[in-house]
Write a protein that holds these residues in place. Structure first.
Motif, PDB file in Angstrom:
ATOM      1  N   LEU B  67      -0.972  35.121  35.434  1.00  0.00           N
ATOM      2  CA  LEU B  67      -1.278  33.435  36.018  1.00  0.00           C
ATOM      3  C   LEU B  67       0.188  33.564  36.273  1.00  0.00           C
ATOM      4  CD1 LEU B  67      -2.248  31.700  38.239  1.00  0.00           C
ATOM      5  CD2 LEU B  67      -3.247  30.650  36.377  1.00  0.00           C
ATOM      6  N   GLU B  70       3.302  34.351  37.911  1.00  0.00           N
ATOM      7  CA  GLU B  70       3.381  34.491  39.609  1.00  0.00           C
ATOM      8  C   GLU B  70       3.432  33.112  39.687  1.00  0.00           C
ATOM      9  OE1 GLU B  70       0.956  35.583  42.076  1.00  0.00           O
ATOM     10  OE2 GLU B  70       0.441  37.380  41.131  1.00  0.00           O
ATOM     11  N   ALA B  71       3.389  31.787  38.762  1.00  0.00           N
ATOM     12  CA  ALA B  71       3.461  30.429  38.877  1.00  0.00           C
ATOM     13  C   ALA B  71       5.031  30.607  38.574  1.00  0.00           C
ATOM     14  CB  ALA B  71       2.965  29.900  37.614  1.00  0.00           C
ATOM     15  N   ALA B  73       7.450  33.162  39.298  1.00  0.00           N
ATOM     16  CA  ALA B  73       7.770  33.393  40.134  1.00  0.00           C
ATOM     17  C   ALA B  73       8.193  32.570  41.539  1.00  0.00           C
ATOM     18  CB  ALA B  73       6.785  35.261  40.554  1.00  0.00           C
ATOM     19  N   ALA B  74       6.517  32.174  41.786  1.00  0.00           N
ATOM     20  CA  ALA B  74       6.947  30.451  42.688  1.00  0.00           C
ATOM     21  C   ALA B  74       7.888  29.687  42.585  1.00  0.00           C
ATOM     22  CB  ALA B  74       5.792  29.641  42.700  1.00  0.00           C
ATOM     23  N   LEU B  77      11.528  31.858  42.797  1.00  0.00           N
ATOM     24  CA  LEU B  77      11.192  31.571  44.453  1.00  0.00           C
ATOM     25  C   LEU B  77      11.467  31.121  44.761  1.00  0.00           C
ATOM     26  CD1 LEU B  77       9.116  34.967  45.805  1.00  0.00           C
ATOM     27  CD2 LEU B  77      11.638  35.364  45.627  1.00  0.00           C
ATOM     28  N   GLY B  78      10.931  28.983  44.575  1.00  0.00           N
ATOM     29  CA  GLY B  78      11.294  27.764  45.030  1.00  0.00           C
ATOM     30  C   GLY B  78      12.545  27.663  44.970  1.00  0.00           C
ATOM     31  N   LEU B  80      15.134  29.397  44.300  1.00  0.00           N
ATOM     32  CA  LEU B  80      16.582  30.420  45.094  1.00  0.00           C
ATOM     33  C   LEU B  80      16.575  29.546  46.513  1.00  0.00           C
ATOM     34  CD1 LEU B  80      17.966  32.561  45.187  1.00  0.00           C
ATOM     35  CD2 LEU B  80      16.207  34.432  45.506  1.00  0.00           C
ATOM     36  N   CYS B  81      15.575  29.357  47.419  1.00  0.00           N
ATOM     37  CA  CYS B  81      15.661  30.068  48.356  1.00  0.00           C
ATOM     38  C   CYS B  81      16.370  28.169  48.919  1.00  0.00           C
ATOM     39  CB  CYS B  81      14.396  29.609  49.220  1.00  0.00           C
ATOM     40  SG  CYS B  81      12.919  28.178  49.034  1.00  0.00           S
ATOM     41  N   LEU B  82      16.851  27.213  48.664  1.00  0.00           N
ATOM     42  CA  LEU B  82      17.319  26.248  48.173  1.00  0.00           C
ATOM     43  C   LEU B  82      18.490  27.019  48.234  1.00  0.00           C
ATOM     44  CD1 LEU B  82      15.709  23.724  46.119  1.00  0.00           C
ATOM     45  CD2 LEU B  82      15.508  23.833  48.741  1.00  0.00           C
ATOM     46  N   PHE B  83      19.707  27.707  48.208  1.00  0.00           N
ATOM     47  CA  PHE B  83      20.944  27.650  47.842  1.00  0.00           C
ATOM     48  C   PHE B  83      21.635  28.668  49.604  1.00  0.00           C
ATOM     49  CE2 PHE B  83      19.526  28.457  43.638  1.00  0.00           C
ATOM     50  CZ  PHE B  83      20.783  27.965  42.939  1.00  0.00           C
ATOM     51  N   LEU B  92      20.625  38.341  44.814  1.00  0.00           N
ATOM     52  CA  LEU B  92      19.328  39.524  44.856  1.00  0.00           C
ATOM     53  C   LEU B  92      20.130  40.745  44.840  1.00  0.00           C
ATOM     54  CD1 LEU B  92      17.564  38.098  47.878  1.00  0.00           C
ATOM     55  CD2 LEU B  92      16.948  37.973  45.244  1.00  0.00           C
TER      56      LEU B  92
END
Lengths: 335, 261
Positions: B67, B70-71, B73-74, B77-78, B80-83, B92
């Motif tokens: 768990l 996964e937290a 990872a969240a 990823l959260g 990373l997606c802002l770049f 990547l």
């Protein structure tokens, strides 16, 4: 509306994949040629929206659940081709990472949710918009479009389900895949969507469209600036609210697992058997199956899934936008 | 004059020259192709970024709880997606290289039937690399030195790091020019290229010695004794507060879950 694996026979899956493929190819070409570069990140945000909206399950008559898709919203904001790409990406990530919707049934799900909804919704929306002059009329058109489009998709899914007992039976006449005939599947899919999910879709569509139009006019109108910040804020809000989708107990009609279908009650009686094709069919173990994390409370698992899904969709589209830039860049053009 | 002349130089063995050119270019590109070149300041304090990255890598590597992983990872990823797309692709690529290497290391264990464990370990490795790659993508070199000095890392270390990075860039440019010159002058077959390469290395050494002397003189002239003083005002921005809150939540989750057990 996410059809899991083994509900449709292999032949149906192949036909539906063939039906969805041309739409996806044409959409990809149109988007590559027509969508301005600065709008490409919007595709990712759109896909993330759709992903999140689909996590909000609402209880519907009959003890199952249903959800909105946001297809008409995306079609109105980005055009039907971009919406088709966005939603199919969201569906792919749902299938691969969260086991929501089957791998073999991806073609069917794409056809229902990523092709039927955006194109039907967009057609109706434009039809009404071109004939009314007031803002209120436009919103009404959008609501009608969203309502009709999601019901059209539900009807398609119901027909795909309902045809299975006719198409695949064993020697004793017992269905191999989805056991419900058209007479059961059509009302079972359409009543919840006509009564609840369609209204939820219409409400979501109009509310978010109005918000985007106000905060980031460039998304809707050519020439204005595309502001991404309000959209990211809206996304974050939806992520935080996503565990609300857990309030509705039960599984959506036609989305039961192989272990659930035997006890699934339909029209007052349980099915009583597990169709052979389902018991022995493909079983793909998605890493975050059913938006749950092992050992975590449901809410936490759901919220984490929402974050991971949204981030994955946005990253995928940002990388795709890169491909487009490379292709259209000066280095290649000169060479 | 009426006879058509065809001159084809004999095939030259210049692969190593091109390879060294590419290697130097790669290092220079990695150094220069960094955020902050546009002069924009970081939105988050660099020392906080550095500390958060260290903490995240530490917690991820200590964790035995899926768990928590996964937290993490969240969270990653959260972020990373802002770049921008280019930055995401660069990050990547690094993670993919690590994934291939780690997968090769874990392959025997996987074949011997420790599938679940191997995937878990692989996930941990990828998250640690991802955290470091995100930090590196989000932080210009100047901010890295600033972060080290704010975190009370000894000045000698900070100065060495600072100068190493600057001089790799400076001397790299020099080597690049010399390699280009060698390539341009080697028309036809040049048997003596290897000798010239030795000369390049020698020149580089001499130049770096000169550079060290001038650096020392420049330091003396400016009264710089190797002590870094930070002049930037240190008000906390909402972004700082956000990252600190995220750190606190992750740390709390780690302990609440007993993730190390």
């Amino acid at each position: 509306m996410h059809i899991p694996d083994n509900y449709l026979g292999p032949a149906t899956c192949a036909v539906m994949a063939l039906a969805a493929a041309p739409a996806l190819i044409v959409s990809a070409k149109k988007v590559a040629h027509r969508l301005p570069k600065e709008k490409i990140p919007l595709l990712g945000i759109g896909a993330a929206f759709s992903f999140l909206i689909m996590m909000f399950n609402v209880p519907v008559p009959g003890g199952t659940t249903a959800h909105a898709v946001g297809g008409t919203l995306l079609a109105a904001l980005l055009g039907p081709y971009a919406a088709c790409l966005s939603i199919s990406t969201a569906l792919l990530i749902q299938a691969l990472m969260f086991g929501d919707g089957g791998i073999l049934a991806f073609g069917a799900n794409t056809f229902n949710m990523a092709v039927v909804i955006p194109f039907v919704g967009y057609f109706i929306y434009r039809f009404v918009k071109d004939r009314v002059s007031s803002k209120r009329g436009e919103y009404a058109g959008l609501a009608i479009a969203a309502y009709v489009a999601i019901n059209a998709a539900a009807l398609c899914a119901a027909i795909e389900f309902g045809l299975q007992p006719l198409l695949a039976k064993d020697a004793a006449g017992v269905p191999l895949y989805c056991p419900y005939p058209l007479a059961v599947s059509i009302p079972a899919m359409l009543i919840p969507h006509l009564a609840v999910a369609g209204l939820v879709e219409a409400a979501f569509t109009v509310a978010i469209f109005a918000f985007v139009e106000r905060t980031s006019p460039g998304t809707v109108y050519a020439g204005s600036s595309v502001k991404l910040k309000p959209l990211y804020v809206l996304l974050a809000g939806l992520v935080l609210a996503s565990p609300l989708g857990l309030l509705a107990a039960g599984t959506a009609w036609g989305e039961w697992g192989a272990d659930e279908i035997k006890a699934a009650v339909n029209g007052g009686s349980a099915l009583g058997f597990t169709p052979a094709g389902m018991a022995q069919g493909l079983r793909f173990d998605a890493p975050l199956r059913d938006y749950a994390v092992k050992g975590a409370p449901e809410i936490v698992g759901y919220a984490l899934s929402a974050i991971i899904g949204v981030a994955a969709v946005i990253i995928a589209f940002k990388l795709l936008a890169l491909l487009k830039k490379d292709r259209g860049g000066p280095s290649r053009a000169e060479a | 004059m009426a006879v058509r002349e065809r001159y084809e130089p004999r095939r030259d063995k210049g692969r190593y020259l091109e390879k060294s050119l590419l290697a130097v270019l790669g290092v220079l590109a990695a150094l220069r192709d960094r955020p902050g070149e546009s002069g924009r300041r970081d939105r988050v304090r660099p020392e906080l970024k550095l500390a958060s990255t260290f903490m995240l890598i530490l917690l991820v590597s200590l964790s035995r709880n899926s768990l928590f992983i996964e937290a993490a990872a969240a969270v990653e990823l959260g972020l990373l997606c802002l770049f921008r797309g280019e930055v995401i692709a660069r990050v990547l690529r690094k993670v993919a290289a690590a994934a291939v290497f780690a997968a090769a290391v874990f392959l025997p264990a996987f074949l011997w039937g420790r599938g679940g464990n191997v995937l878990f370990l692989l996930g941990k490795v990828l998250l640690a690399v991802l955290a470091a790659a995100i930090f590196s993508a989000a932080t210009p070199w100047t901010s890295v030195t600033e972060a080290f000095s704010r975190l009370r890392v000894p000045d000698v270390f900070v100065m060495t790091l600072d100068m190493t990075i600057k001089y790799i860039s400076l001397l790299g440019g020099l080597v690049l020019n010399m390699l280009y010159a060698l390539k341009l002058r080697s028309v036809g077959r040049n048997e003596r290229k290897m000798h010239s390469l030795a000369a390049i290395a020698g020149t580089l050494f001499l130049k770096s010695r000169d550079a060290a002397v001038t650096q020392y003189q420049a330091m003396e002239c400016r009264c710089f004794s190797g002590t870094y003083r930070i002049t930037r005002a240190s008000a906390w921005s909402p972004f700082d507060a956000g990252l600190a809150a995220l750190d606190a939540v992750l740390a709390a989750a780690f302990f609440a879950l007993g993730a190390w057990r």
